[in-house]
Design a protein around this motif. Sequence first.
Motif, short mmCIF file in Angstrom:
data_model
loop_
_atom_site.label_atom_id
_atom_site.label_comp_id
_atom_site.label_asym_id
_atom_site.label_seq_id
_atom_site.Cartn_x
_atom_site.Cartn_y
_atom_site.Cartn_z
N ARG A 23 21.23 44.33 -36.37
CA ARG A 23 21.00 44.79 -35.01
C ARG A 23 21.37 43.72 -33.99
N ASP A 24 21.20 42.45 -34.37
CA ASP A 24 21.58 41.35 -33.48
C ASP A 24 23.10 41.20 -33.54
N LEU A 25 23.72 41.28 -32.36
CA LEU A 25 25.18 41.26 -32.32
C LEU A 25 25.76 39.92 -32.74
N LEU A 26 25.04 38.83 -32.50
CA LEU A 26 25.54 37.53 -32.92
C LEU A 26 25.65 37.46 -34.43
N TYR A 27 24.66 37.99 -35.13
CA TYR A 27 24.73 38.01 -36.59
C TYR A 27 25.89 38.89 -37.07
N SER A 28 26.13 39.97 -36.36
CA SER A 28 27.25 40.84 -36.72
C SER A 28 28.58 40.12 -36.53
N VAL A 29 28.68 39.34 -35.46
CA VAL A 29 29.92 38.59 -35.21
C VAL A 29 30.13 37.54 -36.29
N VAL A 30 29.07 36.86 -36.67
CA VAL A 30 29.19 35.86 -37.74
C VAL A 30 29.58 36.54 -39.05
N SER A 31 29.02 37.70 -39.30
CA SER A 31 29.38 38.43 -40.52
C SER A 31 30.84 38.88 -40.48
N LEU A 32 31.31 39.27 -39.31
CA LEU A 32 32.73 39.64 -39.18
C LEU A 32 33.64 38.44 -39.40
N GLY A 33 33.19 37.26 -38.94
CA GLY A 33 33.96 36.04 -39.19
C GLY A 33 34.06 35.74 -40.68
N ALA A 34 32.94 35.90 -41.38
CA ALA A 34 32.96 35.70 -42.83
C ALA A 34 33.84 36.74 -43.51
N ALA A 65 35.46 33.63 -31.79
CA ALA A 65 35.23 32.94 -30.52
C ALA A 65 35.24 33.91 -29.35
N ILE A 66 36.17 34.85 -29.36
CA ILE A 66 36.24 35.83 -28.27
C ILE A 66 34.98 36.70 -28.25
N PHE A 67 34.51 37.12 -29.41
CA PHE A 67 33.30 37.95 -29.47
C PHE A 67 32.07 37.18 -28.98
N VAL A 68 31.95 35.92 -29.37
CA VAL A 68 30.80 35.13 -28.93
C VAL A 68 30.86 34.90 -27.42
N ILE A 69 32.04 34.61 -26.90
CA ILE A 69 32.19 34.43 -25.45
C ILE A 69 31.87 35.73 -24.73
N ALA A 70 32.31 36.85 -25.28
CA ALA A 70 32.01 38.15 -24.66
C ALA A 70 30.51 38.43 -24.69
N LEU A 71 29.83 38.07 -25.77
CA LEU A 71 28.38 38.27 -25.83
C LEU A 71 27.66 37.43 -24.79
N PHE A 72 28.11 36.20 -24.62
CA PHE A 72 27.52 35.37 -23.57
C PHE A 72 27.87 35.93 -22.20
N GLY A 73 29.07 36.47 -22.06
CA GLY A 73 29.52 37.00 -20.78
C GLY A 73 28.70 38.18 -20.30
N VAL A 74 28.31 39.02 -21.20
CA VAL A 74 27.52 40.18 -20.79
C VAL A 74 26.02 39.89 -20.81
N GLY A 75 25.66 38.66 -21.19
CA GLY A 75 24.26 38.27 -21.17
C GLY A 75 23.47 38.81 -22.32
N ARG A 76 24.14 39.31 -23.31
CA ARG A 76 23.45 39.92 -24.45
C ARG A 76 22.68 38.89 -25.26
N LEU A 77 23.26 37.69 -25.41
CA LEU A 77 22.59 36.67 -26.21
C LEU A 77 21.40 36.10 -25.46
N ARG A 78 21.54 35.90 -24.15
CA ARG A 78 20.43 35.36 -23.38
C ARG A 78 19.26 36.34 -23.37
N LYS A 79 19.58 37.62 -23.32
CA LYS A 79 18.53 38.64 -23.27
C LYS A 79 17.76 38.70 -24.58
N ASN A 80 18.46 38.64 -25.69
CA ASN A 80 17.81 38.72 -26.99
C ASN A 80 17.08 37.44 -27.36
#
Length: 85
Positions: A23-34, A65-80
């Motif tokens: 559910r956490d998008l950062l974990y999903s991005v890391v999983s996509l990187g793997a 990197a683009i996905f992580v920057i996009a998550l920070f850009g929309v404030g999704r990581l700060r919110k979670n």
Amino acid sequence: MTSFHVFNLILLLVTGFYAVWFRDLLYSVVSLGAFSLLMALEFYILQAPDVAIAEASIGAALDTAIFVIALFGVGRLRKNRGGRR
């Protein structure tokens, strides 16, 4: 097909599943990187080293990197993570 190849394919399935399951998008991005790194390894096993290098550099590094920057850009990581929003 060697046992290492089968093991790599199983890991591809597992990382693909976790990319969708988290559910956490950062974990999903890391999983996509793997997933991309394992896909690059799969291309190398299949005798396509140029495609493997492209997948490793673009799929694993640049896309992550683009996905992580996009998550920070929309404030999704700060919110979670208990940020100001």
